[in-house]
Design a protein around this motif. Structure first.
Motif, short mmCIF file in Angstrom:
data_model
loop_
_atom_site.label_atom_id
_atom_site.label_comp_id
_atom_site.label_asym_id
_atom_site.label_seq_id
_atom_site.Cartn_x
_atom_site.Cartn_y
_atom_site.Cartn_z
N ILE A 115 65.63 61.56 35.31
CA ILE A 115 64.23 61.19 35.51
C ILE A 115 63.41 62.47 35.42
CG2 ILE A 115 62.57 60.18 37.12
CD1 ILE A 115 64.91 58.57 38.31
N MET A 116 62.60 62.56 34.38
CA MET A 116 61.89 63.80 34.08
C MET A 116 61.02 64.26 35.25
SD MET A 116 61.56 66.17 31.83
CE MET A 116 60.41 67.36 31.10
N ASN A 117 60.23 63.36 35.82
CA ASN A 117 59.34 63.77 36.91
C ASN A 117 60.10 64.28 38.12
OD1 ASN A 117 57.01 63.19 35.47
ND2 ASN A 117 56.81 61.11 36.28
N ALA A 118 61.23 63.64 38.39
CA ALA A 118 62.04 64.07 39.53
C ALA A 118 62.63 65.46 39.28
CB ALA A 118 63.15 63.06 39.80
N LEU A 120 61.38 67.77 37.23
CA LEU A 120 60.30 68.75 37.25
C LEU A 120 59.92 69.11 38.69
CD1 LEU A 120 57.95 67.49 34.39
CD2 LEU A 120 59.60 69.37 34.32
N ARG A 121 59.97 68.13 39.58
CA ARG A 121 59.71 68.42 41.00
C ARG A 121 60.78 69.37 41.54
NH1 ARG A 121 59.13 63.66 42.40
NH2 ARG A 121 61.22 63.14 43.16
N ARG A 124 60.05 72.87 40.34
CA ARG A 124 58.98 73.47 41.14
C ARG A 124 59.50 73.94 42.49
NH1 ARG A 124 55.77 69.46 38.42
NH2 ARG A 124 56.27 67.90 40.01
N ASP A 153 57.27 70.79 28.58
CA ASP A 153 57.03 70.46 29.99
C ASP A 153 57.99 71.23 30.90
OD1 ASP A 153 55.00 68.70 29.37
OD2 ASP A 153 56.34 66.97 29.24
N THR A 157 56.67 74.21 33.55
CA THR A 157 56.91 74.02 34.97
C THR A 157 57.68 75.19 35.59
OG1 THR A 157 56.94 71.63 34.59
CG2 THR A 157 57.79 72.38 36.70
#
Length: 249
Positions: A115-118, A120-121, A124, A153, A157
């Protein structure tokens, strides 16, 4: 050149099967102009979960063998860490080995689907801790192959991308080769690794030639030497590279 990804520690994972094979890989690397190799066995991938203690013990054993043979190469410890939900927790607990043990660079292997958003989090969270994640063999990940634009992305990040030398020669198929070329052309590659295993060809020299043809020599040197030197400068007090002595600290 600096090889930032190899499986040369004997009897730990699906890499080198014994010390003799480890030494053979190292000799191959030297013949191709490699001065430094990071030994990065698999960790947290559901099959192999090499601990820091196991890796450092095997690394010391291999370094002693290299010294006995008088080989002019430096071997540094590390790990190829599979991304899991508890990655940051395990890092905070001190379970994960950075490249060179004391650097701020963590070599991560993405699962085939994520899951890309997970993720990327997670990147970070690591960067907030001063860690730079390096994505191992990014060109071979199915999601990045399908959507190379994901690379931008990841980099924006705070992650960096590594590609495998053999991918540039088509050793892993057409799609990874095409993706590797795209990442190179987009100037998105931070470093190069052999990802050497039994049954694979050592391709660092051939990859360097390819990079010189595909781009500029300046870009090639950043990928095979200058960017990896940023890792070295954090994890050794003194090293010799290309007939220069670098004193740290």
């Amino acid at each position: 050149m600096i090889d930032t990804h190899s499986h040369i520690l004997p009897e730990l994972d699906d890499g080198s099967e014994n010390i003799e094979q480890s030494m053979d890989f190292i000799v191959q690397a030297m013949k191709q102009g490699v001065k430094v190799m990071f030994a990065t066995p698999h960790c947290c991938d559901g099959v192999y979960d090499c601990t820091k203690k196991e890796i450092l013990t095997a690394w010391q054993f291999l370094c002693e063998a290299v010294d006995r043979e008088g080989l002019d190469i430096q071997i540094l410890p590390g790990a190829e860490i599979r991304v899991n939900h508890d990655l940051v927790t395990r890092y905070d607990a001190g379970d994960l080995l950075t490249l060179g043990e004391t650097s701020r660079f963590l070599l991560l292997e993405l699962p085939p689907m994520f899951i890309m958003n997970a993720f990327l989090r997670m990147v970070r969270q690591l960067t907030e801790r001063g860690i730079t994640p390096i994505i191992a063999h990014a060109e071979r990940n199915p999601m990045i192959i399908a959507r190379p634009e994901l690379a931008a992305d990841l980099i924006s990040t705070g992650a960096e991308l590594q590609i495998t030398a053999g991918s540039l020669k088509g050793d892993f198929g057409r799609a990874p080769r095409k993706t590797a070329k795209t990442l190179v052309q987009n100037n998105q590659v931070f470093c190069l690794g052999s990802d050497i295993h039994p049954g694979r060809k050592y391709r660092m020299k051939a990859a360097r030639k390819f990079l010189n043809k595909a781009g500029s020599r300046v870009q090639t040197e950043k990928i095979v030497r200058e960017n990896p030197e940023k890792i070295l400068k954090e994890c050794v007090d003194q090293f010799i590279l290309d007939d220069q002595v670098f004193m740290i600290g």
